[in-house]
Motif scaffolding. Structure first.
Motif, PDB file in Angstrom:
ATOM      1  N   GLY A 115      42.541  51.790  52.086  1.00 55.47           N
ATOM      2  CA  GLY A 115      41.891  51.219  50.912  1.00 55.47           C
ATOM      3  C   GLY A 115      41.919  49.704  50.995  1.00 55.47           C
ATOM      4  O   GLY A 115      42.937  49.104  51.381  1.00 55.47           O
ATOM      5  N   TRP A 116      40.804  49.056  50.661  1.00 51.16           N
ATOM      6  CA  TRP A 116      40.686  47.592  50.741  1.00 51.16           C
ATOM      7  C   TRP A 116      39.933  47.094  49.511  1.00 51.16           C
ATOM      8  O   TRP A 116      38.889  47.648  49.159  1.00 51.16           O
ATOM      9  N   ASN A 117      40.488  46.074  48.858  1.00 54.02           N
ATOM     10  CA  ASN A 117      39.837  45.455  47.707  1.00 54.02           C
ATOM     11  C   ASN A 117      39.572  43.981  47.973  1.00 54.02           C
ATOM     12  O   ASN A 117      40.407  43.292  48.580  1.00 54.02           O
ATOM     13  N   LYS A 118      38.454  43.499  47.512  1.00 57.85           N
ATOM     14  CA  LYS A 118      38.136  42.068  47.508  1.00 57.85           C
ATOM     15  C   LYS A 118      37.965  41.635  46.064  1.00 57.85           C
ATOM     16  O   LYS A 118      37.073  42.123  45.361  1.00 57.85           O
ATOM     17  N   TYR A 119      38.872  40.761  45.589  1.00 63.82           N
ATOM     18  CA  TYR A 119      38.837  40.280  44.216  1.00 63.82           C
ATOM     19  C   TYR A 119      38.105  38.934  44.167  1.00 63.82           C
ATOM     20  O   TYR A 119      38.402  38.034  44.953  1.00 63.82           O
ATOM     21  N   TYR A 120      37.181  38.822  43.226  1.00 61.58           N
ATOM     22  CA  TYR A 120      36.517  37.555  42.944  1.00 61.58           C
ATOM     23  C   TYR A 120      36.852  37.186  41.494  1.00 61.58           C
ATOM     24  O   TYR A 120      36.238  37.704  40.552  1.00 61.58           O
ATOM     25  N   PHE A 121      37.864  36.324  41.319  1.00 60.45           N
ATOM     26  CA  PHE A 121      38.256  35.927  39.975  1.00 60.45           C
ATOM     27  C   PHE A 121      37.295  34.866  39.455  1.00 60.45           C
ATOM     28  O   PHE A 121      36.854  33.983  40.199  1.00 60.45           O
ATOM     29  N   SER A 122      36.981  34.937  38.175  1.00 59.98           N
ATOM     30  CA  SER A 122      36.152  33.909  37.570  1.00 59.98           C
ATOM     31  C   SER A 122      36.951  32.613  37.493  1.00 59.98           C
ATOM     32  O   SER A 122      38.185  32.604  37.583  1.00 59.98           O
ATOM     33  N   ASN A 123      36.258  31.481  37.321  1.00 63.05           N
ATOM     34  CA  ASN A 123      36.937  30.176  37.283  1.00 63.05           C
ATOM     35  C   ASN A 123      38.039  30.146  36.244  1.00 63.05           C
ATOM     36  O   ASN A 123      39.125  29.630  36.475  1.00 63.05           O
ATOM     37  N   ASN A 124      37.763  30.709  35.081  1.00 65.37           N
ATOM     38  CA  ASN A 124      38.754  30.723  34.012  1.00 65.37           C
ATOM     39  C   ASN A 124      39.012  32.174  33.610  1.00 65.37           C
ATOM     40  O   ASN A 124      38.307  32.724  32.764  1.00 65.37           O
ATOM     41  N   PRO A 125      40.024  32.818  34.205  1.00 66.19           N
ATOM     42  CA  PRO A 125      40.281  34.222  33.897  1.00 66.19           C
ATOM     43  C   PRO A 125      40.809  34.458  32.496  1.00 66.19           C
ATOM     44  O   PRO A 125      40.934  35.604  32.065  1.00 66.19           O
ATOM     45  N   ASN A 126      41.140  33.369  31.771  1.00 60.46           N
ATOM     46  CA  ASN A 126      41.573  33.507  30.387  1.00 60.46           C
ATOM     47  C   ASN A 126      40.419  33.306  29.405  1.00 60.46           C
ATOM     48  O   ASN A 126      40.597  33.400  28.193  1.00 60.46           O
ATOM     49  N   GLY A 127      39.248  32.980  29.937  1.00 58.77           N
ATOM     50  CA  GLY A 127      38.092  32.769  29.083  1.00 58.77           C
ATOM     51  C   GLY A 127      37.148  33.950  29.141  1.00 58.77           C
ATOM     52  O   GLY A 127      37.510  35.056  29.538  1.00 58.77           O
ATOM     53  N   SER A 128      35.906  33.724  28.763  1.00 55.71           N
ATOM     54  CA  SER A 128      34.913  34.791  28.798  1.00 55.71           C
ATOM     55  C   SER A 128      34.473  35.029  30.234  1.00 55.71           C
ATOM     56  O   SER A 128      34.737  34.236  31.135  1.00 55.71           O
ATOM     57  N   GLY A 129      33.810  36.131  30.462  1.00 56.43           N
ATOM     58  CA  GLY A 129      33.324  36.443  31.794  1.00 56.43           C
ATOM     59  C   GLY A 129      34.042  37.627  32.412  1.00 56.43           C
ATOM     60  O   GLY A 129      34.809  38.336  31.756  1.00 56.43           O
ATOM     61  N   PHE A 130      33.803  37.822  33.709  1.00 51.81           N
ATOM     62  CA  PHE A 130      34.323  38.987  34.425  1.00 51.81           C
ATOM     63  C   PHE A 130      34.982  38.562  35.732  1.00 51.81           C
ATOM     64  O   PHE A 130      34.598  37.574  36.348  1.00 51.81           O
ATOM     65  N   SER A 131      35.957  39.360  36.156  1.00 50.22           N
ATOM     66  CA  SER A 131      36.437  39.331  37.527  1.00 50.22           C
ATOM     67  C   SER A 131      35.805  40.519  38.242  1.00 50.22           C
ATOM     68  O   SER A 131      35.746  41.622  37.699  1.00 50.22           O
ATOM     69  N   THR A 132      35.327  40.302  39.454  1.00 49.54           N
ATOM     70  CA  THR A 132      34.630  41.332  40.208  1.00 49.54           C
ATOM     71  C   THR A 132      35.524  41.868  41.317  1.00 49.54           C
ATOM     72  O   THR A 132      36.199  41.095  42.003  1.00 49.54           O
ATOM     73  N   VAL A 133      35.532  43.179  41.489  1.00 55.66           N
ATOM     74  CA  VAL A 133      36.339  43.812  42.536  1.00 55.66           C
ATOM     75  C   VAL A 133      35.419  44.690  43.385  1.00 55.66           C
ATOM     76  O   VAL A 133      34.769  45.602  42.880  1.00 55.66           O
ATOM     77  N   PHE A 134      35.370  44.388  44.673  1.00 59.50           N
ATOM     78  CA  PHE A 134      34.613  45.178  45.636  1.00 59.50           C
ATOM     79  C   PHE A 134      35.605  46.048  46.400  1.00 59.50           C
ATOM     80  O   PHE A 134      36.574  45.538  46.966  1.00 59.50           O
ATOM     81  N   SER A 135      35.399  47.365  46.427  1.00 58.00           N
ATOM     82  CA  SER A 135      36.391  48.303  46.964  1.00 58.00           C
ATOM     83  C   SER A 135      35.803  49.187  48.059  1.00 58.00           C
ATOM     84  O   SER A 135      34.697  49.714  47.922  1.00 58.00           O
ATOM     85  N   LEU A 136      36.594  49.359  49.125  1.00 50.17           N
ATOM     86  CA  LEU A 136      36.290  50.316  50.181  1.00 50.17           C
ATOM     87  C   LEU A 136      37.476  51.266  50.306  1.00 50.17           C
ATOM     88  O   LEU A 136      38.628  50.819  50.383  1.00 50.17           O
ATOM     89  N   ASN A 137      37.220  52.563  50.330  1.00 48.06           N
ATOM     90  CA  ASN A 137      38.283  53.559  50.474  1.00 48.06           C
ATOM     91  C   ASN A 137      37.803  54.670  51.398  1.00 48.06           C
ATOM     92  O   ASN A 137      36.613  55.005  51.420  1.00 48.06           O
ATOM     93  N   GLY A 138      38.739  55.227  52.161  1.00 54.70           N
ATOM     94  CA  GLY A 138      38.352  56.294  53.068  1.00 54.70           C
ATOM     95  C   GLY A 138      39.544  57.069  53.601  1.00 54.70           C
ATOM     96  O   GLY A 138      40.698  56.658  53.444  1.00 54.70           O
ATOM     97  N   GLN A 139      39.251  58.190  54.216  1.00 50.58           N
ATOM     98  CA  GLN A 139      40.289  59.039  54.798  1.00 50.58           C
ATOM     99  C   GLN A 139      39.691  59.825  55.966  1.00 50.58           C
ATOM    100  O   GLN A 139      38.558  60.284  55.902  1.00 50.58           O
TER     101      GLN A 139
END
Length: 346
Positions: free
Chosen positions: A167-191
């Motif tokens: 499993g692998w995640n790529k996190y893209y945090f917004s400039n201000n994680p305490n403000g409005s907006g979203f953090s984006t997570v791109f995920s790959l999983n396999g077996q």
């Protein structure tokens, strides 16, 4: 009754410390973890204990020369797991027979966050993009009674199973994680299933009866598997997903409700001798928190210079995810499938 209560209690505890989102085919499409806590996982046919055996912390910095800033502290952890698997449901412990109990041994490596560093006003992350990784392997045996149609005999079967998961995640945090907006997570999983066997149909005994008032009601109890056992099967799955986690809770009037996290996913599942299954869907997650916890500061040195760093603890949120997806098998579309996936973190 006691067994049912035990089943419920263990089910609740299985959600502690580790978050997995699965689609309607019970395949992992997303997972959030902190690489620190041990886990107990439980479903109707599997009990598993995963224990952390070692951890190390790694500091990350960005910048050049005398303008270096800490960006994150990540955790590398090693886990050992042992589990029991049953051809029968653990929800009725009285009915589980030792001859139908198999086992699993496993190892897992997790790389995740401990701290995310901010500027002095807590209004900007020092660095926005981070990766996490989870790699594991399991091996063991299943046990059940197998009715072989070629010999017309019931025999004890002990097929060997082994797999490797990633499993692998790529996190893209917004400039201000305490403000409005979203953090984006791109995920790959396999077996990949290195050793497996073609799944067989269950067969049941119908000789038991229960008395319901004055009526005799025939009941069925699991007896074994029907079919020719092939322990040379191969298979696996792969999934890709993108989720968007809100930085702030949804607010109605003056009441804060929850963070929300829509997710889109695609997956491919293959098994020897069968048409591959293509799966696509989306879900909507309800989270009790975002990715960032309490705010703190610390002193550290780079060369002879003392610097002050400001950080927030990374945390994997508790979540409830409601989703819908569709399978595409051998050129035919299936009906929509609805699923619920949840995690409670303490």
């Amino acid at each position: 009754m006691k067994n049912n209560l035990l089943f419920l209690a263990t089910m609740l505890y299985s959600f502690v410390c580790f978050g997995q989102i699965t689609n309607s085919n019970k395949k992992i499409i997303g997972q959030y973890y902190d690489a620190v806590n041990s886990q107990v996982k439980f479903n109707s046919k599997n009990i598993e204990l995963t224990i952390r055996i070692d951890s190390s912390w790694t500091k990350y910095v960005v910048g050049k020369e005398d303008n270096l800033e800490r960006s994150a502290i990540k955790v590398n952890s090693h886990f050992f797991s042992f589990g029991l698997v049953s051809s029968e449901d653990f929800s009725d412990l009285d009915a589980v027979k030792s001859k139908n109990l198999g086992f699993r041994f496993g190892y897992q490596f997790q790389n995740a966050f401990d701290k995310i560093y901010m500027d002095s006003t807590y209004s900007r992350v020092v660095y926005k993009k981070y990766n996490t990784l989870i790699v594991g392997t399991k091996l063991g045996v299943d046990r059940f009674q197998n009715f072989n149609p070629q010999s017309s005999k019931i025999e004890s079967a002990v097929p060997f199973v082994a797999n490797i998961s990633l499993g692998w995640n790529k996190y893209y945090f917004s400039n201000n994680p305490n403000g409005s907006g979203f953090s984006t997570v791109f995920s790959l999983n396999g077996q990949v299933n290195i050793f497996d066997y073609k799944k067989l149909k269950d067969f049941y005994n119908d000789t038991d009866v229960t008395i319901n008032g004055n009526i005799l009601v025939p009941t069925e109890s699991f007896a074994g598997k029907f079919g020719t056992l092939d322990n040379n099967a191969r298979g696996g799955y792969f999934s890709v997903a993108t989720s968007f986690v809100s930085n702030k809770k949804l607010k109605i009037r003056d009441t804060e409700l929850f963070h929300f996290a829509p997710m889109m996913h695609l997956s491919w599942q293959s098994f020897a001798g069968k048409s591959p299954i293509y799966n696509a869907g989306f879900s909507f997650g309800f989270l009790n928190s975002g990715f960032f916890g309490e705010k703190k500061e610390e002193k550290y040195k780079i060369g002879n210079k003392e610097k002050t760093a400001y950080y927030q603890k990374f945390k994997a949120p508790s979540l409830l995810s409601l989703g819908i997806d569709w399978n595409y098998i051998g050129g035919a579309d299936n009906k929509p499938q609805y699923y619920i996936s949840g995690t409670i973190n303490f």
